[in-house]
Design a protein around this motif. Structure first.
Motif, mmCIF file in Angstrom:
data_model
loop_
_atom_site.group_PDB
_atom_site.id
_atom_site.type_symbol
_atom_site.label_atom_id
_atom_site.label_comp_id
_atom_site.label_asym_id
_atom_site.label_seq_id
_atom_site.Cartn_x
_atom_site.Cartn_y
_atom_site.Cartn_z
ATOM 1 N N VAL A 171 5.810 4.100 12.402
ATOM 2 C CA VAL A 171 5.307 3.254 13.481
ATOM 3 C C VAL A 171 4.365 2.220 12.882
ATOM 4 N N VAL A 172 4.753 0.976 12.957
ATOM 5 C CA VAL A 172 3.964 -0.095 12.349
ATOM 6 C C VAL A 172 3.751 -1.216 13.363
ATOM 7 N N PHE A 173 2.498 -1.553 13.576
ATOM 8 C CA PHE A 173 2.167 -2.725 14.376
ATOM 9 C C PHE A 173 1.875 -3.883 13.435
ATOM 10 N N HIS A 174 2.320 -5.073 13.834
ATOM 11 C CA HIS A 174 2.039 -6.271 13.042
ATOM 12 C C HIS A 174 1.234 -7.242 13.885
ATOM 13 N N GLY A 175 0.278 -7.895 13.258
ATOM 14 C CA GLY A 175 -0.523 -8.859 14.009
ATOM 15 C C GLY A 175 -1.680 -9.345 13.161
ATOM 16 N N GLU A 176 -2.804 -9.593 13.841
ATOM 17 C CA GLU A 176 -3.989 -10.048 13.126
ATOM 18 C C GLU A 176 -5.118 -9.061 13.341
ATOM 19 N N CYS A 177 -5.742 -8.667 12.232
ATOM 20 C CA CYS A 177 -6.824 -7.689 12.328
ATOM 21 C C CYS A 177 -8.077 -8.359 12.877
ATOM 22 N N ARG A 178 -9.049 -7.561 13.224
ATOM 23 C CA ARG A 178 -10.275 -8.099 13.821
ATOM 24 C C ARG A 178 -10.944 -9.125 12.910
ATOM 25 N N ASP A 179 -11.046 -8.789 11.613
ATOM 26 C CA ASP A 179 -11.699 -9.711 10.688
ATOM 27 C C ASP A 179 -11.019 -11.070 10.702
ATOM 28 N N CYS A 180 -9.689 -11.074 10.653
ATOM 29 C CA CYS A 180 -8.973 -12.350 10.599
ATOM 30 C C CYS A 180 -9.046 -13.078 11.937
ATOM 31 N N CYS A 181 -9.097 -12.330 13.041
ATOM 32 C CA CYS A 181 -9.261 -12.962 14.344
ATOM 33 C C CYS A 181 -10.602 -13.664 14.429
ATOM 34 N N THR B 124 6.485 6.235 2.337
ATOM 35 C CA THR B 124 6.560 4.779 2.422
ATOM 36 C C THR B 124 6.021 4.357 3.775
ATOM 37 N N VAL B 125 5.110 3.412 3.753
ATOM 38 C CA VAL B 125 4.447 3.005 4.982
ATOM 39 C C VAL B 125 5.094 1.767 5.582
ATOM 40 N N ALA B 126 5.331 0.768 4.769
ATOM 41 C CA ALA B 126 5.882 -0.489 5.271
ATOM 42 C C ALA B 126 6.292 -1.336 4.093
ATOM 43 N N ASN B 127 7.036 -2.373 4.413
ATOM 44 C CA ASN B 127 7.427 -3.347 3.417
ATOM 45 C C ASN B 127 6.691 -4.639 3.764
ATOM 46 N N VAL B 128 5.694 -4.990 2.966
ATOM 47 C CA VAL B 128 4.877 -6.154 3.268
ATOM 48 C C VAL B 128 5.193 -7.253 2.265
ATOM 49 N N ASP B 129 5.758 -8.330 2.756
ATOM 50 C CA ASP B 129 6.128 -9.460 1.895
ATOM 51 C C ASP B 129 6.986 -9.013 0.718
ATOM 52 N N GLY B 130 7.985 -8.210 1.020
ATOM 53 C CA GLY B 130 8.932 -7.813 -0.016
ATOM 54 C C GLY B 130 8.464 -6.688 -0.916
ATOM 55 N N GLU B 131 7.219 -6.241 -0.737
ATOM 56 C CA GLU B 131 6.709 -5.154 -1.559
ATOM 57 C C GLU B 131 6.587 -3.874 -0.741
ATOM 58 N N ARG C 245 4.943 -0.557 0.367
ATOM 59 C CA ARG C 245 3.580 -0.030 0.358
ATOM 60 C C ARG C 245 3.630 1.459 0.656
ATOM 61 N N ILE C 246 2.844 2.242 -0.096
ATOM 62 C CA ILE C 246 2.909 3.692 -0.011
ATOM 63 C C ILE C 246 1.585 4.295 0.424
ATOM 64 N N ASP C 247 1.619 5.593 0.723
ATOM 65 C CA ASP C 247 0.446 6.277 1.253
ATOM 66 C C ASP C 247 0.507 7.743 0.860
ATOM 67 N N ALA C 248 -0.584 8.240 0.304
ATOM 68 C CA ALA C 248 -0.630 9.658 -0.040
ATOM 69 C C ALA C 248 -1.055 10.510 1.157
ATOM 70 N N ASP C 249 -1.447 9.859 2.223
ATOM 71 C CA ASP C 249 -1.735 10.598 3.456
ATOM 72 C C ASP C 249 -0.416 10.767 4.207
ATOM 73 N N THR C 250 0.150 11.962 4.106
ATOM 74 C CA THR C 250 1.472 12.187 4.693
ATOM 75 C C THR C 250 1.379 12.732 6.113
ATOM 76 N N SER C 251 0.171 12.793 6.642
ATOM 77 C CA SER C 251 0.039 13.258 8.019
ATOM 78 C C SER C 251 0.637 12.229 8.963
ATOM 79 N N ASP C 252 0.982 12.688 10.154
ATOM 80 C CA ASP C 252 1.657 11.829 11.121
ATOM 81 C C ASP C 252 0.676 10.798 11.676
ATOM 82 N N HIS C 253 0.812 9.571 11.210
ATOM 83 C CA HIS C 253 -0.064 8.528 11.724
ATOM 84 C C HIS C 253 0.632 7.179 11.612
ATOM 85 N N ALA C 254 0.175 6.243 12.426
ATOM 86 C CA ALA C 254 0.781 4.916 12.467
ATOM 87 C C ALA C 254 -0.025 3.936 11.622
#
Lengths: 128, 128
Positions: B114-124, B59-66, B68-77
């Motif tokens: 480890v999850v950072f929240h903000g605005e990605c480059r495209d949205c900026c 499990t990666v994060a909970n985004v807007d109540g949903e 979100r999962i990831d099949a990449d189980t390596s240690d990454h943020a």
DNA sequence: TTGAAAATCAGTAATCATTACTGTTTTCTG
DNA sequence: CAGAAAACAGTAATGATTACTGATTTTCAA
């Protein structure tokens, strides 16, 4: 917008601010029900949403489907025990190289969330 | 327990493993509905739960109540864009001093998030 | 191969945290 | 105080996730 005062709002914030348990909305409601018998759970949720907007509290983690909050908005990490479901504070001094790289690449970081999951010392020591 | 094979299970895992979008259960279901018209959303949820038990996804994060999962189980943020809701991978080489301190204090770390929240480059960059 | 036994599934109903709605109460301001 | 704005209680609605039940796949030994 908003007169931004009500006795219930104040009581809700005090309850959140006076615990280190990283409570859920339901926990806050349970705590206050004695003191304020006609409190509504919706009011707790509404005010939690307001406090988050105002930056007075942060979301720490989602534990078993419940959002857990914290009135300590300083930059710190958390440890969630998968057995007793308590949430511990982890204060650190280090700055992450990831943050610098994100900024360099044009990403704006509004908040970071660092959560470790596992078993706390108490649960490790108990025989269960 | 479990023969641990079914064509639908395999298709669900392939779908999760072949995207970097950090999907939700609903997204996986939508992707497969064309290919497998009689797929049930419950089956997607059941298999996601199984994959998590098996450690094949995280499990990666909970985004807007949903969730979100990831099949990449390596240690990454991860970086979650608050505008477009995309989730980005952040691979880092650094080891956190917090982890060492937790181990020293008798805590067992099963996973870190480890999850950072903000605005990605495209949205900026977009004027919206 | 075949044909039960076991596992998995579709479809639907139930659960549970959170949010929205509506009429009432509190708070603010003059 | 009085009227307007904000906040509230109580309840209904929402939406993601889980549980249930009878049908369908998968397994595997004969």
């Amino acid at each position: 917008m908003g007169h931004n005062y009500s006795s219930k709002r104040e009581a809700i914030f005090k309850t959140i601010a006076s615990t280190k348990s990283h409570p859920s909305a339901a926990w806050v409601y349970e705590q206050l029900k004695e003191e304020i018998p006609n409190l509504s759970l919706g009011t707790v949720y509404r005010n939690i949403a307001l406090f988050k907007e105002q930056g007075r509290i942060i979301t720490v983690a989602n534990v078993d489907g419940e959002e857990r909050i914290d009135a300590d908005t300083s930059d710190h990490a958390h440890f969630v025990c998968e057995k007793c479901h308590r949430v511990f504070d982890l204060h650190s001094s280090e700055q992450s190289p990831l943050e610098k790289e994100l900024s360099r690449n044009g990403f704006i970081i509004n908040r970071k969330n660092v959560v470790f999951h596992g078993e706390c010392r108490d649960c490790c020591e108990s025989i269960n």
